[in-house]
Design an enzyme around this catalytic site. Structure first.
Site, PDB file in Angstrom:
ATOM      1  N   HIS A  86       0.857  -1.281   0.051  1.00 39.85           N
ATOM      2  CA  HIS A  86      -0.139  -0.055  -0.052  1.00 39.85           C
ATOM      3  C   HIS A  86       0.954   1.177   0.026  1.00 39.85           C
ATOM      4  O   HIS A  86       0.677   2.305  -0.823  1.00 39.85           O
ATOM      5  CB  HIS A  86      -0.876  -0.149   1.132  1.00 39.85           C
ATOM      6  CG  HIS A  86      -1.716   1.195   1.302  1.00 39.85           C
ATOM      7  ND1 HIS A  86      -3.134   1.207   0.865  1.00 39.85           N
ATOM      8  CD2 HIS A  86      -1.562   2.467   2.013  1.00 39.85           C
ATOM      9  CE1 HIS A  86      -3.574   2.412   1.187  1.00 39.85           C
ATOM     10  NE2 HIS A  86      -2.571   2.935   1.808  1.00 39.85           N
ATOM     11  N   GLU A  87       1.612   1.337   0.942  1.00 38.86           N
ATOM     12  CA  GLU A  87       2.745   2.392   0.882  1.00 38.86           C
ATOM     13  C   GLU A  87       3.393   2.689  -0.320  1.00 38.86           C
ATOM     14  O   GLU A  87       3.806   3.841  -0.682  1.00 38.86           O
ATOM     15  CB  GLU A  87       3.522   2.340   2.322  1.00 38.86           C
ATOM     16  CG  GLU A  87       2.641   2.277   3.709  1.00 38.86           C
ATOM     17  CD  GLU A  87       1.570   3.236   3.735  1.00 38.86           C
ATOM     18  OE1 GLU A  87       1.386   4.367   3.030  1.00 38.86           O
ATOM     19  OE2 GLU A  87       0.555   2.778   4.336  1.00 38.86           O
TER      20      GLU A  87
ATOM     21  N   HIS B  54       1.636   4.354  -2.990  1.00 37.93           N
ATOM     22  CA  HIS B  54       1.302   5.803  -2.879  1.00 37.93           C
ATOM     23  C   HIS B  54       2.448   6.625  -3.619  1.00 37.93           C
ATOM     24  O   HIS B  54       2.504   7.651  -3.683  1.00 37.93           O
ATOM     25  CB  HIS B  54       1.314   6.215  -1.208  1.00 37.93           C
ATOM     26  CG  HIS B  54       0.047   6.208  -0.717  1.00 37.93           C
ATOM     27  ND1 HIS B  54      -0.779   6.870  -1.209  1.00 37.93           N
ATOM     28  CD2 HIS B  54      -0.336   5.474   0.392  1.00 37.93           C
ATOM     29  CE1 HIS B  54      -1.850   6.629  -0.200  1.00 37.93           C
ATOM     30  NE2 HIS B  54      -1.726   5.752   0.590  1.00 37.93           N
TER      31      HIS B  54
ATOM     32  N   GLU C 157      -6.379   7.736  -1.610  1.00 38.39           N
ATOM     33  CA  GLU C 157      -6.456   6.214  -0.905  1.00 38.39           C
ATOM     34  C   GLU C 157      -7.128   5.148  -1.942  1.00 38.39           C
ATOM     35  O   GLU C 157      -6.886   4.164  -1.841  1.00 38.39           O
ATOM     36  CB  GLU C 157      -7.064   6.569   0.385  1.00 38.39           C
ATOM     37  CG  GLU C 157      -6.414   7.268   1.486  1.00 38.39           C
ATOM     38  CD  GLU C 157      -4.898   6.813   1.602  1.00 38.39           C
ATOM     39  OE1 GLU C 157      -4.436   5.492   1.505  1.00 38.39           O
ATOM     40  OE2 GLU C 157      -4.043   7.519   2.205  1.00 38.39           O
TER      41      GLU C 157
ATOM     42  N   ASP D 252      -9.031  14.467  10.598  1.00 39.66           N
ATOM     43  CA  ASP D 252      -9.004  13.376  11.397  1.00 39.66           C
ATOM     44  C   ASP D 252     -10.217  13.066  11.814  1.00 39.66           C
ATOM     45  O   ASP D 252     -10.308  11.772  12.096  1.00 39.66           O
ATOM     46  CB  ASP D 252      -8.116  13.864  12.735  1.00 39.66           C
ATOM     47  CG  ASP D 252      -6.599  13.750  12.457  1.00 39.66           C
ATOM     48  OD1 ASP D 252      -6.232  13.281  11.247  1.00 39.66           O
ATOM     49  OD2 ASP D 252      -5.740  14.499  13.038  1.00 39.66           O
TER      50      ASP D 252
ATOM     51  N   TYR E  34     -11.061   4.849   1.095  1.00 42.08           N
ATOM     52  CA  TYR E  34     -10.283   3.438   0.703  1.00 42.08           C
ATOM     53  C   TYR E  34     -11.347   2.528   0.030  1.00 42.08           C
ATOM     54  O   TYR E  34     -10.968   2.144  -1.091  1.00 42.08           O
ATOM     55  CB  TYR E  34      -9.856   2.660   2.111  1.00 42.08           C
ATOM     56  CG  TYR E  34      -8.884   3.639   2.764  1.00 42.08           C
ATOM     57  CD1 TYR E  34      -7.379   3.154   2.831  1.00 42.08           C
ATOM     58  CD2 TYR E  34      -9.112   4.325   3.635  1.00 42.08           C
ATOM     59  CE1 TYR E  34      -6.539   3.719   3.469  1.00 42.08           C
ATOM     60  CE2 TYR E  34      -8.237   5.272   4.354  1.00 42.08           C
ATOM     61  CZ  TYR E  34      -6.885   5.173   4.349  1.00 42.08           C
ATOM     62  OH  TYR E  34      -6.037   5.656   4.897  1.00 42.08           O
TER      63      TYR E  34
END
Ligand code: BES
Ligand code: ZN
Length: 624
Positions: free
Chosen positions: A304-305, A308, A327, A385, A393
């Site tokens: 996932h990262e 990105h 996302e 937040d 997602y």
């Protein structure tokens, strides 16, 4: 101008979460000169902002800040002081710093802000040495996404603005310093022999939320030609093993999306209070230590990262209302990478089914089909937040999965993804730009009416579940659903029919899915939980995803003996994905409510600011 007056006072017309006005004057380069002071838990020094005016007659620049002390602002060209005003503090967005520009300034100038962060800085967590694994040195780490960069650096804290950065960071000799940038080595401090000055450079323009820093007693191991893993020495070998596949993932991502432009791809394993699973800081992904399960089963966070590095870091949401662009695309690519490495299309569809289930749970049970279930939420007056959820997602993923099938499958859609990166890399965009590009790329399909069935408005702005469920291949999900239903239907007489092999026959991903499915059912009786425990020995599992779901099952079954284990789990690590639902479950059961509140109060000092604040206010319904 009419539209502007509808937004809350003083906020940017293009980003509801920033005071900056990049349409008037934009930061094009950031140069940091900071000292890490563990004694006062502050960063202090200067940020040099290179500015470019975008319009005639602009004589000031607006910056975002949050709880920073601004000492002086100067014109770097001649050292002359510039006047500034710091606006009122807003609990969501901090305060606007309004700096008068040098009257002599042409189109560009460099403004130097001398400042100091507050010990409560929301981007930074300062750990005493006792709070680290090795207990030798204190530790500092940052988490700037979504809008915490402003508490660490006065800047235009909006992802609409991208710039390169450099940094000189002085810190005690005993600690290492890393940033989301390439390392340029270190120099002795000119006046303080107990310190070193570490130098960094990020040449690729990035959004402010991607600036990151860590400082602590950490070491590295090489895990690939362009990758190291960093952590305290206690964990570094385990981490090197866990993330062994990193280079394969990078190669697979490059095959999908084009060259990796950031040079280095390192991983940093943080202390347990790190609030996320992973954070895509350029050149240096941050990950939670809860991934170190010893069985590589949680590698999707790294996939996932890595994804990105293209979706998010190259093509970036212009503000956090369009967070799904970051996302949703990243989850989509993450699952492509994971499928290519292990298990192919059946595996990709299997994880997609799991994603749909977690979307259902998030949309219906947690968010009650409310406003944050929109793919593009309204963030006017909202701290991102507070709006964070599974929706960007998994609703985002579901939309892409649905479109992929509609246009003719992966062979047709994957080249589109690559073209999308090519088209927008370096830019910050909103959903309309994505959609316009989709339509221009698939012009023939638009003309032949392929997209006519897509209810765009419902997908983007509708509350609740998406208007369409994509088709999934459920071959790998069937055994999970079967075992789940056997337990749901089982009465006391049936318990002896279950065997340890029911579970050992499943892959780790399937075990996870099995437990997530159980969680969607009515709570079990304490006796049934006891029976499950005796055949599967779930209390002993180390894998944090499985531990998490199992603990939730136990709490919902009102098994009193699980309360101490649940409290231990939310105290020994701080990943919000695990901590928040468990605190909510404990709150919802009268027997455990007060114990959860007491546990939070007792441990609050050790917790990450963001986690503590969200658990207290949103999950335990305390005043602050
Ligand atoms: N960029 C996010 C983390 C984030 C989001 C931090 C919003 C602050 C605000 C990161 O890429 C992420 O999505 N992490 C997930 C990983 C998972 C989807 C595999 C996480 O932390 O669980
Ligand atoms: Zn992400």
């Amino acid at each position: 101008m009419a539209a502007e007056s509808e937004k809350p006072q003083g906020l940017s017309p293009t980003d509801p979460c920033s005071y900056s006005r990049p349409d008037e004057c934009v930061v094009t380069q950031i140069d940091l000169d900071l000292d890490v002071d563990f004694k006062t838990s502050t960063l202090k020094g200067q940020v040099h902002l290179t500015l470019k005016k975008k319009k005639e007659g602009i004589d000031h620049v607006l910056l975002d800040t949050r709880e920073v002390t601004v000492k002086k602002v100067t014109d770097q060209a001649n050292g002359q002081e510039l006047s500034f005003t710091l606006g009122e503090h807003d609990s969501n967005f901090g305060s606007k710093l309004d700096v008068r520009l040098p009257s002599t300034a042409e189109r560009s100038c460099v403004v130097s802000v001398e400042y100091e962060t507050s010990p409560q800085c929301s981007a930074l967590q300062w750990l005493r040495k006792e709070q680290t694994a090795g207990k030798r040195q204190p530790y500092l780490f940052s988490q700037c996404q979504a809008i915490h960069c402003r508490s660490m650096i006065p800047c235009q804290d909006t992802p609409a603005v991208k710039c390169a950065y450099s940094a000189k960071i002085s810190a005690p000799r005993e600690v290492t310093v890393l940033m989301s940038a390439l390392r340029l080595g270190s120099d002795p401090h000119p006046t303080d022999s107990s310190k070193l000055i570490h130098k960094f450079e990020q040449k690729v323009p990035i959004a402010s939320y991607l600036i990151a820093i860590v400082s602590g007693d950490i070491e590295s191991r090489d895990i690939g030609p362009r990758s190291k893993v960093w952590s305290e020495k206690e964990m570094v070998d385990m981490a090197a093993f866990e993330f062994e596949e990193t280079e394969h993932m990078l190669i697979s991502a490059e095959a999908l999306m084009g060259p990796y432009v950031w040079g280095q791809y390192d991983l940093l394993v943080l202390p347990p209070s790190f609030p996320y699973g992973g954070m895509e800081n350029p050149c240096l992904t941050f990950v939670t230590p809860t991934l170190l399960a010893g069985d590589k089963s949680l590698a999707n966070v790294v996939a996932h990262e890595i994804a990105h590095s293209w979706t998010g870091n190259l093509v970036t949401n212009s503000n956090f209302e369009h967070f799904w662009l970051n996302e949703g695309h990243t989850v989509f690519v993450e699952r492509k990478i994971a499928g290519r490495l292990h298990g192919g299309e059946p595996m990709r569809h299997f994880t997609g089914i799991g994603g749909w289930k977690s979307l259902q749970y998030g949309v219906v049970d947690v968010l009650k089909n409310g406003p944050y279930t929109k793919l593009i939420p309204d963030l006017c007056g909202v701290d991102p937040d507070d709006a964070f959820s599974v929706v960007p997602y998994e609703k985002g993923f579901a939309l892409l999965m649905y479109l992929e099938k509609l246009v003719g499958g992966p062979e047709v859609f994957e080249p589109f993804l690559r073209a999308y990166i090519e088209r927008f890399q370096g830019d910050s965009i909103v959903t309309d730009q994505w959609k316009e590009f989709l339509f221009s790329y698939f012009k023939d399909k638009v003309d032949s009416g392929v997209f006519d069935e897509v209810e765009w408005d419902k997908w983007f702005f509708g509350q609740g579940m998406p208007p369409v469920k994509p088709d999934y291949d459920n071959s790998l999900a069937v055994p999970c659903a079967d075992l789940c239903q056997r337990w749901v239907k089982a009465t006391e007489d049936d318990y002896s029919l279950f065997k340890a092999e029911d579970m050992t026959a499943l892959s780790t991903a399937q075990k996870r899915e099995f437990l997530s499915l159980l969680l969607l059912e009515e709570p079990f009786s304490a006796e049934k939980i006891q029976a499950m425990e005796s055949v599967y020995n779930l209390n002993a599992v180390k894998n944090s995803e499985i531990r998490f779901s199992w603990l939730r099952m136990c709490i919902r079954a009102q098994c009193e003996d699980c309360i101490p284990r649940a409290l231990e789990f939310v105290t020994e690590q701080g990943r919000m994905k695990f901590v928040r639902p468990i605190y909510r479950d404990l709150y919802n059961w009268e027997k455990s409510r007060q114990r959860a509140i007491d546990n939070l109060q007792a441990n609050r000092e050790q917790m990450h600011n963001t986690t503590a604040k969200l658990v207290a206010t949103k999950d335990l319904h305390l005043k602050n």
